[in-house]
Motif scaffolding. Structure first.
Motif, PDB file in Angstrom:
ATOM      1  N   ASN A 470      28.065  65.914  62.724  1.00 15.71           N
ATOM      2  CA  ASN A 470      28.763  64.803  62.559  1.00 15.71           C
ATOM      3  C   ASN A 470      28.922  63.777  63.768  1.00 15.71           C
ATOM      4  OD1 ASN A 470      31.039  64.979  60.314  1.00 15.71           O
ATOM      5  ND2 ASN A 470      30.489  67.040  60.825  1.00 15.71           N
ATOM      6  N   LEU A 471      28.592  64.079  64.848  1.00 17.18           N
ATOM      7  CA  LEU A 471      28.495  63.239  65.959  1.00 17.18           C
ATOM      8  C   LEU A 471      26.993  62.550  66.027  1.00 17.18           C
ATOM      9  CD1 LEU A 471      28.925  61.889  68.680  1.00 17.18           C
ATOM     10  CD2 LEU A 471      28.488  63.830  69.967  1.00 17.18           C
ATOM     11  N   GLN A 472      25.884  63.429  65.669  1.00 15.11           N
ATOM     12  CA  GLN A 472      24.513  62.839  65.308  1.00 15.11           C
ATOM     13  C   GLN A 472      24.606  61.845  64.269  1.00 15.11           C
ATOM     14  OE1 GLN A 472      21.853  63.354  67.009  1.00 15.11           O
ATOM     15  NE2 GLN A 472      20.886  62.049  65.797  1.00 15.11           N
ATOM     16  N   HIS A 473      25.255  61.972  63.262  1.00 15.34           N
ATOM     17  CA  HIS A 473      25.462  60.948  62.135  1.00 15.34           C
ATOM     18  C   HIS A 473      25.857  59.592  62.775  1.00 15.34           C
ATOM     19  CE1 HIS A 473      25.692  59.404  57.886  1.00 15.34           C
ATOM     20  NE2 HIS A 473      27.212  59.074  58.242  1.00 15.34           N
ATOM     21  N   VAL A 474      27.094  59.943  63.469  1.00 12.27           N
ATOM     22  CA  VAL A 474      27.829  58.598  64.190  1.00 12.27           C
ATOM     23  C   VAL A 474      26.386  57.884  64.807  1.00 12.27           C
ATOM     24  CG1 VAL A 474      29.299  57.905  65.778  1.00 12.27           C
ATOM     25  CG2 VAL A 474      29.977  59.591  64.237  1.00 12.27           C
ATOM     26  N   ILE A 475      25.795  58.701  65.895  1.00 10.97           N
ATOM     27  CA  ILE A 475      24.783  58.081  66.593  1.00 10.97           C
ATOM     28  C   ILE A 475      23.679  57.303  65.710  1.00 10.97           C
ATOM     29  CG2 ILE A 475      23.210  58.555  68.377  1.00 10.97           C
ATOM     30  CD1 ILE A 475      24.882  61.006  69.208  1.00 10.97           C
ATOM     31  N   SER A 476      23.592  58.089  65.046  1.00 12.16           N
ATOM     32  CA  SER A 476      22.052  57.360  63.679  1.00 12.16           C
ATOM     33  C   SER A 476      22.714  56.123  63.365  1.00 12.16           C
ATOM     34  CB  SER A 476      21.954  58.456  62.831  1.00 12.16           C
ATOM     35  OG  SER A 476      21.374  59.799  63.046  1.00 12.16           O
ATOM     36  N   ARG A 477      23.745  56.282  62.726  1.00 11.43           N
ATOM     37  CA  ARG A 477      24.365  54.776  62.210  1.00 11.43           C
ATOM     38  C   ARG A 477      24.621  53.821  63.287  1.00 11.43           C
ATOM     39  NH1 ARG A 477      26.339  54.568  57.247  1.00 11.43           N
ATOM     40  NH2 ARG A 477      26.002  52.549  57.617  1.00 11.43           N
ATOM     41  N   VAL A 478      25.027  54.044  64.562  1.00 13.57           N
ATOM     42  CA  VAL A 478      25.008  53.291  65.522  1.00 13.57           C
ATOM     43  C   VAL A 478      23.657  52.505  65.995  1.00 13.57           C
ATOM     44  CG1 VAL A 478      25.515  53.062  68.014  1.00 13.57           C
ATOM     45  CG2 VAL A 478      27.150  54.061  66.715  1.00 13.57           C
ATOM     46  N   ARG A 479      22.585  53.513  66.068  1.00 14.05           N
ATOM     47  CA  ARG A 479      21.371  52.828  66.575  1.00 14.05           C
ATOM     48  C   ARG A 479      20.725  51.955  65.397  1.00 14.05           C
ATOM     49  NH1 ARG A 479      18.587  53.945  70.499  1.00 14.05           N
ATOM     50  NH2 ARG A 479      19.139  55.792  71.810  1.00 14.05           N
ATOM     51  N   THR A 480      21.047  52.198  63.954  1.00 19.11           N
ATOM     52  CA  THR A 480      20.445  51.400  62.845  1.00 19.11           C
ATOM     53  C   THR A 480      21.503  50.258  62.727  1.00 19.11           C
ATOM     54  OG1 THR A 480      21.185  53.073  61.372  1.00 19.11           O
ATOM     55  CG2 THR A 480      18.962  53.409  62.085  1.00 19.11           C
ATOM     56  N   SER A 481      22.288  49.961  63.247  1.00 23.61           N
ATOM     57  CA  SER A 481      23.272  48.956  62.814  1.00 23.61           C
ATOM     58  C   SER A 481      23.505  47.945  64.204  1.00 23.61           C
ATOM     59  CB  SER A 481      24.543  49.506  62.243  1.00 23.61           C
ATOM     60  OG  SER A 481      25.308  50.150  63.128  1.00 23.61           O
ATOM     61  N   ASN A 482      24.495  47.063  63.789  1.00 20.06           N
ATOM     62  CA  ASN A 482      24.781  46.055  64.949  1.00 20.06           C
ATOM     63  C   ASN A 482      25.862  46.654  65.970  1.00 20.06           C
ATOM     64  OD1 ASN A 482      23.602  43.731  64.174  1.00 20.06           O
ATOM     65  ND2 ASN A 482      25.039  43.426  62.675  1.00 20.06           N
ATOM     66  N   LEU A 483      26.264  48.056  65.817  1.00 20.63           N
ATOM     67  CA  LEU A 483      27.084  48.774  66.485  1.00 20.63           C
ATOM     68  C   LEU A 483      26.283  49.016  67.951  1.00 20.63           C
ATOM     69  CD1 LEU A 483      28.649  51.423  64.292  1.00 20.63           C
ATOM     70  CD2 LEU A 483      29.724  49.549  65.354  1.00 20.63           C
ATOM     71  N   GLN A 484      25.023  49.096  67.813  1.00 18.00           N
ATOM     72  CA  GLN A 484      24.435  49.516  69.015  1.00 18.00           C
ATOM     73  C   GLN A 484      24.325  48.325  70.018  1.00 18.00           C
ATOM     74  OE1 GLN A 484      20.032  49.031  68.772  1.00 18.00           O
ATOM     75  NE2 GLN A 484      19.931  48.116  66.887  1.00 18.00           N
ATOM     76  N   TYR A 485      24.617  47.197  69.681  1.00 11.60           N
ATOM     77  CA  TYR A 485      24.945  45.749  70.615  1.00 11.60           C
ATOM     78  C   TYR A 485      26.320  46.012  71.032  1.00 11.60           C
ATOM     79  CZ  TYR A 485      20.604  44.637  68.107  1.00 11.60           C
ATOM     80  OH  TYR A 485      19.149  44.577  67.479  1.00 11.60           O
ATOM     81  N   LEU A 486      27.054  46.474  70.394  1.00 13.28           N
ATOM     82  CA  LEU A 486      28.527  46.524  70.974  1.00 13.28           C
ATOM     83  C   LEU A 486      28.896  47.855  71.720  1.00 13.28           C
ATOM     84  CD1 LEU A 486      30.260  45.566  67.333  1.00 13.28           C
ATOM     85  CD2 LEU A 486      29.789  44.248  69.261  1.00 13.28           C
ATOM     86  N   LEU A 487      28.313  48.962  71.340  1.00 16.04           N
ATOM     87  CA  LEU A 487      28.617  50.095  72.192  1.00 16.04           C
ATOM     88  C   LEU A 487      27.337  50.094  73.428  1.00 16.04           C
ATOM     89  CD1 LEU A 487      29.403  52.388  69.300  1.00 16.04           C
ATOM     90  CD2 LEU A 487      30.990  51.208  70.744  1.00 16.04           C
TER      91      LEU A 487
END
Length: 640
Positions: A470-487
């Motif tokens: 579940n944490l890996q899923h969160v990280i993967s979606r963060v890396r492939t979305s604008n979340l990476q720029y926010l976090l």
């Protein structure tokens, strides 16, 4: 309104507008300059009145059948210019007569009668041009060629018909026929409006303009699907119906702001360029009702009690639409009398922002209150994880808007998050954006909830695999979305380390007894009995571990490969050394077949089959069929 009705309304000879005292006795209504008066000779006054009478009476619809069925401005532009010029000269003469002679003089009465006839004619022409050019004066056409119109509508010098025709031919090379007709109609309307305003007939001119143009704006608003609706009606709507109305509004506000109201403002400014007060009055009465209706809809949506997940993004879309066009809204509705429109748009923005904050709190509450107790088979992805991360990923696409909305919203308690969430990496004095802090907090709330759900697994190793997945899923979606720029990369790196820790704990608990079944030194010397016992322990522990772990799932391919490589490096490598050293120790070929049930290749192949399963509706389940690799090894000593 039917033409007959409009004519009876506008052209009644009993209207009080046709009085000398109203238009010519009051100095405040005159349009004369402050230059010294020039005394006309009796013959010059008569000449002016006679010249005006000749052309005005020619176009008197009461006495001429030709004038009743013919349009002055469409029949001859040269004659239209002469008509306007004669009316303006007549107006100057009347002011001189009023100031220098008895108001009951025969010449003044004659001039007054001529002026009444001329104004009736111009009212008719004004009405006809507006009515017959509805298509050419639509806001889109007006806004498309407004810059050209502004340069071509300056006709105060009343150039002759030939020069106007030359201008049209020249302009025709660069603009479309529709724009050309639109521009000419605007020019003609401005000529008539200027003349009527200067002659004291502004009220009649405005009345015609407001009736016709308001009907166009109202029709445009109606065609765009904007209708008067109450708060109670919105609350009673099914979400699907309301969602459709919101989508329609998003398209309507774009067209209305950039075309409908822009075009109408340009047209008002062009036609009534000679009077700021008249252009304001006309535009306000024409557009205020429709614009207030348009910008009031988002406020109703924001107040509705319905809160499906999609509402957040519709609210953000509406906020984006208004805030993105805010400069245009302020420019179009810049008059003091249209301040109610600006206020309504601003109120909608406030209500929408309040709705966003409320929906964010609802989202956090949804995570915290999730009460699903069903264990996810194989330690796969929990539906709450998928839903939450999808939601946050979409939110990240609105990060600029959200930054404006939640900039003043109190952040979570600092004790709940590491200091890095509250300060940027570059400077301890520089706070991180509020949206970054809020997103980090929501993910932390999710991870805490998942931690509680992991404890429900009786098999502790499976709980760690669940957390890793579940944490890996969160990280993967963060890396492939604008979340990476926010976090930021630091957040990602820290949580990737947690995934590795969870995976290591899973590996230790699920496969530790298999690792322990082999000697620390696989090449150490052994008796045949010791070798047989060691092979027996390995066979039993590996078969048991494989049977349990074959139902596990790791959806993320990288994490799946990392876990299998880590297990294989510790297991296959050691087992191969042990196998190569002690296979012959157990005895002859018959004994070897009895005690040595797995080759190193078998072990590697079985490991490669692990962690595959289908994922459906956010949960994990084993596929009903084995992998193709497993089918190739269906005669395996593991009887599964």
């Amino acid at each position: 309104m039917p033409r007959k009705g409009m004519r009876s309304l506008c052209f009644s000879p009993r209207t009080p507008s046709f009085s000398v005292s109203r238009h010519f006795m009051s100095p405040s209504r005159t349009s004369l300059s402050s230059t010294p008066r020039r005394r006309f000779t009796e013959s010059m006054i008569e000449q002016t009145i006679d010249a005006a009478a000749t052309i005005i009476m020619k176009w008197d619809a009461e006495t001429s059948a030709y004038a009743r069925v013919t349009s002055l401005f469409y029949e001859s532009k040269r004659e239209a210019m002469q008509f306007i010029r004669s009316v303006n000269e007549l107006q100057k003469t009347m002011h001189l007569l009023v100031s220098e002679q008895d108001s009951r003089s025969e010449k003044l009465i004659q001039a007054q009668n001529l002026m009444q006839i001329a104004m009736k004619r111009l009212q008719k022409e004004f009405y006809q041009i507006l009515s017959m050019n509805r298509a050419h004066l639509d806001p889109e056409s007006v806004s498309a060629q407004s810059s050209r119109t502004s340069t071509r509508s300056s006709t105060s010098d009343f150039e002759d018909d030939g020069s106007r025709d030359d201008e049209i031919r020249t302009a025709g090379n660069s603009i479309s026929e529709v724009e050309e007709v639109s521009s000419m109609a605007m020019s003609d309307l401005k000529l008539i409006a200027d003349c009527m305003i200067a002659s004291g007939y502004a009220k009649e001119c405005m009345h015609i303009y407001k009736i016709i143009r308001k009907s166009i704006i109202d029709e445009g608003i109606y065609k765009l699907g904007i209708e008067k609706i109450s708060s109670s009606q919105v609350n009673k709507m099914e979400w699907d119906v309301l969602d459709l109305k919101i989508k329609n509004w998003l398209e309507a506000v774009k067209i209305s702001t950039r075309t409908l109201f822009t075009g109408e403002r340009i047209l008002c400014d062009q036609v009534f360029a000679s009077s700021d007060s008249i252009k304001e009055s006309c535009f306000t009465e024409i557009s205020k009702e429709g614009a207030t209706l348009l910008f009031g809809f988002p406020e109703l949506v924001a107040k509705t009690k319905k809160s499906p997940p999609e509402k957040m993004f519709r609210v953000l879309d509406m906020y984006t639409a208004i805030s993105g066009d805010w400069q245009e809204i302020q420019t179009i509705f810049s008059f003091e009398s249209t301040s109610a429109v600006r206020l309504q748009a601003l109120n909608s923005l406030v209500r929408l922002s309040e709705s966003v904050l409320s929906l964010l709190m609802d989202f956090e509450s949804t995570i915290q209150k999730d009460s699903s107790k069903a264990l996810i088979p194989g330690g796969g992805l929990h539906p709450l994880t998928i839903y939450s991360v999808n939601y946050l990923t979409l939110l990240a696409d609105y990060s600029n808007i959200l930054t404006d909305i939640i900039s003043d919203w109190p952040p979570p308690a600092k004790s709940s998050l590491p200091a890095s969430f509250f300060y940027s990496p570059d400077s301890e004095e520089s706070p991180a954006p509020a949206i970054s802090v809020r997103i980090a907090w929501l993910i932390l709330v999710l991870l805490c909830k998942l931690d509680g759900k992991a404890k429900r697994y009786k098999d502790v190793s499976l709980s760690y695999l669940f957390l890793a997945n579940n944490l890996q899923h969160v990280i993967s979606r963060v890396r492939t979305s604008n979340l990476q720029y926010l976090l930021g990369e630091e957040w990602i790196t820290k949580h990737e380390a947690k995934v590795r820790q969870f995976a290591a704990n899973y590996e230790r608990l699920a496969w530790g007894h298999v690792f322990a079944s082999l000697p620390e030194n696989p090449t150490v010397s052994m008796t045949p009995g010791e070798a047989k016992e060691c092979f027996r322990k390995f066979n039993s522990s590996f078969e048991d571990a494989y049977r349990k772990q074959s139902s596990c799932i790791v959806p993320d391919s990288k994490l799946r490969d990392d876990i299998k490589v880590s297990i294989g490096r510790k297991l296959v490598t050691v087992y191969r050394e042990f196998y190569n050293t002690h296979k012959s120790t157990v005895g002859d070929e018959r004994s070897a077949r009895l005690f040595v049930r797995f080759s190193p290749e078998n072990v590697g192949n079985y490991l490669s089959e692990l962690f595959f399963a289908t994922v459906s509706s956010g949960s994990s389940s084993m596929s009903s069929s084995t992998s193709s690799h497993h089918r190739r090894h269906k005669r395996s000593p593991l009887r599964m």
